[in-house]
Design an enzyme around this catalytic site. Structure first.
Site, PDB file in Angstrom:
ATOM      1  N   CYS A 159      26.526  39.846  31.648  1.00 19.31           N
ATOM      2  CA  CYS A 159      26.119  40.174  33.017  1.00 19.31           C
ATOM      3  C   CYS A 159      27.324  40.270  33.939  1.00 19.31           C
ATOM      4  CB  CYS A 159      25.135  39.140  33.539  1.00 19.31           C
ATOM      5  SG  CYS A 159      25.756  37.449  33.574  1.00 19.31           S
ATOM      6  N   HIS A 568      24.471  33.484  36.508  1.00 19.65           N
ATOM      7  CA  HIS A 568      24.123  34.881  36.252  1.00 19.65           C
ATOM      8  C   HIS A 568      24.707  35.755  37.356  1.00 19.65           C
ATOM      9  CE1 HIS A 568      21.928  38.280  34.700  1.00 19.65           C
ATOM     10  NE2 HIS A 568      21.319  38.469  35.869  1.00 19.65           N
TER      11      HIS A 568
END
Length: 837
Positions: A159, A568
């Site tokens: 990510c 994230h």
């Protein structure tokens, strides 16, 4: 509906007629076998087949149907991705298939008629009506969505990479370069990351976009460049950005065209004619502090009569020994005075002209200074900026200035105490006196400051991006180990440092949210508010700054959710085609509001210069192009500069030097793809652009530069001569049984020289640098233990040193009985490096 494809699938002829309404109706249906509903149902596209089946998330009846009926093409009714079972890959159909899909929104600046490939003069004037608006406009169709809304698949904790790539993808100057100037994306450096990035950008902005793209090739390339990104652990998005942009710069960089200076090196030339010798002498000179006298070449008539009475084999041995002695004698003579001799030696019908120019100054050590070249690339044009750091001595008030280049600014996030200091009236006054960033807080009164301070007790400190910039550019006292030694008063004293000036097209701001200690890491989760439009950097510029545009608009922001150990990454990006904001979360792309972006926990922000006048100027040029006014002259202009004109707020002067050499012609290596580098403009458009931006030079005719061609041939001749002579000398050294003395040479320098003579590097290696393999013991220079060195003969050292200079001289005198053992390992290094020759 007939299908057309952008790929090479052979099964598209089997696709039948299908309408958007039919696809919408099928998407609300069920699998015909197991009766399961959507989403992710698959419809068969075979002509006359109306089958709808489930996918892999259920019983995968769509695949079973394909195997039983040999119907190869099927479409996902949710994502509209088309899959061919026979080709085992995704294919793209015509835009008429199904609900609205992504279509081209930005054509090239100009359209070209077909040209003969490789012809430098085959460019033609754009046909009437082929020129689109230089402002990036969208096609006016109701059912179309903007391009660039393609997700990136997470291929194992990536990510951080996906967010960074989406943020870069929404930087128009960089993306348009890779889309419209694809011919400039050329490199021979591994792993050719620029090619992988170009392919990724093309896929992300393709008119028939899939729902997501898998960035496997780029990920493999970045792992080859930096081992830190290998494996599947979470990495830092900002570190990935730096690594990617540095590698793109290295692969795409080009030498800045400047007037050629004279490189002080010697030459070895095959040709005995006087013209070649004069060119070598002018190109390769001695050091500036010394001069060299010329001496005429000796004639070979008397030697030829005696040679007729000597057998061929003995003659060859004598000539080879004479050639080695010549090198040594010329080298030794240079240490006692000026020497510039051209000597002919004949061996096996091969004539060598050795031109040696040596410097008598013992302190100079015959060193040839490697030419310093300046490089630029699209990365440096867009992201590079300059900070002028000023350091003031508090003893004598002397101010020293240092220029520093950067690609991003790492800003601290100030705490409560730092904010109180930044907002205090005394601190603001000091900043204003220093000419720094005090104006950033000038409109704020003491009442507003008190209100913000009270709110900070309940909701935490209110930190703005202006606060972070002010903290970065604030005056800083250098104390302790950071104390500055003044060059004027020669005293170690307290100093004040303030860096107030910078310039760039796109500003990349990195907020220091992570703090890494020896045993643990922490994250600063303080919310930093930032403007979406109109970031004014005028308060942070020097008083005498020449910057005309100081306001910036936000392009994209990378956010991190979680802690320092896990989390994230996502990206919020403004689509340049419809000016709407989107959230890019790996494969998912969702439209969001501006308030959602402003509430994000920003980590990396990209700001672009905003200039309404640039938009108006593009429209003026478009109007001139549409006039199609007849003109007697046509002008060639750089595609790369036109890309700047389309996307930069300040494109700067016209620069045609990316397809011209210093002599005004086309470099020979660019002649084969000159049509990728230039476009042709009518005279009225050129006159307008030239009067507005200046620069140039004006080009009406393209021709291959003969001077550059001669220099390339001469350079190849020099490479061949150096390589051939080294191979001969090294071969003789390997056959020698008991050398009296062995010379050591740095393998680091040798590898650079090898890259030069084999054509992998255009620049000579510079002077020999043995400083890393030498150690001084009691006034004697000896070989350092375990040094990365190779061993060569005295003749080889004298040959290389006479051309490149440098030092120091490092020798080994082996005993006869142990010579083979002592030299085998180092000689093996040289043999490995030259084995392919």
């Amino acid at each position: 509906m007939p299908a057309s494809s952008s790929c090479d699938c052979l099964h598209l002829e089997c696709v039948g007629e299908i309408t958007k309404e039919e696809l919408i109706q099928k998407s609300h249906g069920q699998c015909q076998d197991c009766k399961v509903g959507g989403p992710n149902l698959w419809a068969c596209l075979e002509n006359g087949c109306a089958y709808v089946g489930c996918g892999e998330s259920h019983a995968d009846h769509s695949t079973v149907h394909s195997q039983e009926t040999r119907h190869n093409l099927t479409v996902n009714l949710t994502t509209l991705r088309v899959w061919c079972y026979a080709c085992t890959k995704e294919v793209f159909l015509d835009r008429k298939l199904g609900p609205p899909t992504l279509l081209p929104v930005c054509e090239s600046v100009y359209s070209q008629e077909p040209v003969a490939p490789g012809s430098p003069t085959s460019l033609r004037v754009p046909p009437p009506g082929a020129c689109e608006d230089l402002d990036m406009e969208t096609e006016e169709e109701d059912d179309l969505r903007s391009r660039g809304l393609t997700g990136l698949k997470n291929i194992g904790n990536t990510c951080y990479m996906n967010a960074a790539l989406q943020a870069l993808s929404n930087c128009p100057p960089l993306t348009q370069f890779f889309l419209d100037c694809g011919g400039l994306v050329r490199t021979d450096k591994k792993p050719a990351l620029c090619k992988s990035y170009q392919k990724l950008i093309t896929d992300l902005w393709h008119k028939n976009r899939p729902s997501f793209v898998v960035p496997t090739n780029l990920f493999q390339g970045i792992k080859a460049v930096n081992p830190m990104f290998r494996g599947y652990s979470q990495q830092d998005s900002q570190e990935f950005l730096r690594c990617l942009m540095d590698q793109l710069h290295e692969e795409l960089k080009e030498t800045v065209v400047e007037p050629e200076d004279q490189s002080p090196v010697a030459s070895v030339d095959d040709s005995p004619d006087e013209d070649d010798r004069s060119r070598s002498d002018s190109d390769f000179q001695s050091c500036e502090s010394c001069s060299a006298d010329s001496e005429g070449p000796r004639g070979p008539e008397e030697a030829e009569e005696a040679d007729m009475l000597i057998p061929d084999e003995e003659k060859a041995n004598r000539e080879w020994q004479k050639e080695k002695n010549l090198i040594n004698n010329l080298y030794r003579a240079g240490s006692h005075g000026d020497l510039d001799k051209d000597v002919d030696t004949t061996n096996e019908n091969r004539t060598i002209i050795i031109t040696v120019i040596l410097c008598p100054n013992p302190l100079c050590n015959n060193a040839r200074i490697k030419r310093q070249r300046k490089y630029r690339s699209v990365i440096s044009d867009i992201f590079d900026g300059t900070i002028v750091s000023s350091v003031q001595c508090l003893t004598c008030d002397r101010v020293s200035v240092t220029l520093e280049n950067f690609q991003d600014i790492s800003l601290p996030i100030p705490g409560k105490e730092d904010l109180a200091k930044l907002h205090s009236s005394s601190h603001q006054t000091a900043l204003v006196k220093a000419g720094s960033c005090g104006e950033a807080y000038a409109p704020q009164g003491w009442i507003a400051f008190v209100m913000e301070y009270i709110k900070s007790w309940f909701w935490g400190p209110v930190v703005t991006l202006q606060d972070c910039l002010a903290a970065f550019f604030a005056r800083d006292e250098l104390k302790g180990d950071n104390m500055y030694s003044c060059e004027k008063c020669k005293k170690l004293c307290f100093t004040v440092c303030f860096p107030p000036v910078f310039s760039f097209q796109i500003l990349c701001i990195h907020l220091k949210r992570f703090r890494h200690e020896l045993m643990f890491s922490t994250k600063i989760s303080t919310h930093v508010s930032f403007p979406l439009d109109g970031l004014d950097l005028q308060p942070f510029l020097a008083k005498d700054s020449s910057a005309q545009i100081t306001t910036y608009d936000l392009l994209s922001v990378i956010c991190h959710h979680g802690t320092a150990s896990s989390g994230h990454y996502i990206a919020y990006c403004r689509n340049d085609l419809n000016q709407l904001w989107y959230e890019f979360d790996d494969q998912s792309v969702t439209e969001v509001s501006e308030s959602c972006v402003q509430n994000a926990e920003a980590y990396v922000l990209f700001y672009k210069k905003s200039n309404e006048e640039a938009q108006k100027e593009r429209r003026r040029v478009t109007a001139l192009l549409n006039m199609m006014e007849p003109s007697l002259l046509q002008f060639y202009i750089s595609r790369q500069w036109l890309n700047k004109f389309r996307t930069f707020a300040e494109p700067g002067p016209i620069s045609n030097h990316d397809f011209l050499c210093a002599h005004g012609g086309v470099p020979p290596h660019k002649a084969t793809y000159i049509d990728d580098l230039v476009l042709m403009l009518p005279q009225n458009v050129w006159d307008h652009l030239y009067s507005r931006y200046g620069g140039g030079p004006a080009v009406n005719h393209l021709y291959v530069c003969h001077t550059c061609q001669m220099e390339i041939e001469k350079l190849e001749k020099r490479r061949k001569n150096e390589l051939d002579m080294f191979v001969r000398l090294n071969k003789a050294f390997q056959e020698e049984e008991s050398p009296v003395v062995i010379y050591c040479i740095s393998m680091h320098w040798f590898r650079e020289w090898e890259a030069f003579v084999k054509g992998k590097d255009n620049d000579p290696p510079g002077p020999i640098d043995n400083s890393k393999i030498a150690v001084n013991k009691n006034g004697h220079i000896t070989l350092k233990q375990g040094a990365d060195s190779g061993q060569i003969s005295e003749e080889t050292w004298n040959f290389l040193h006479s051309i490149h200079g440098g030092g120091p001289v490092v020798t080994v005198r082996p005993s006869v009985s142990h010579q083979e053992v002592d030299t085998s390992q180092a000689e093996e290094k040289i043999e490995v490096e030259t084995r392919s020759v």
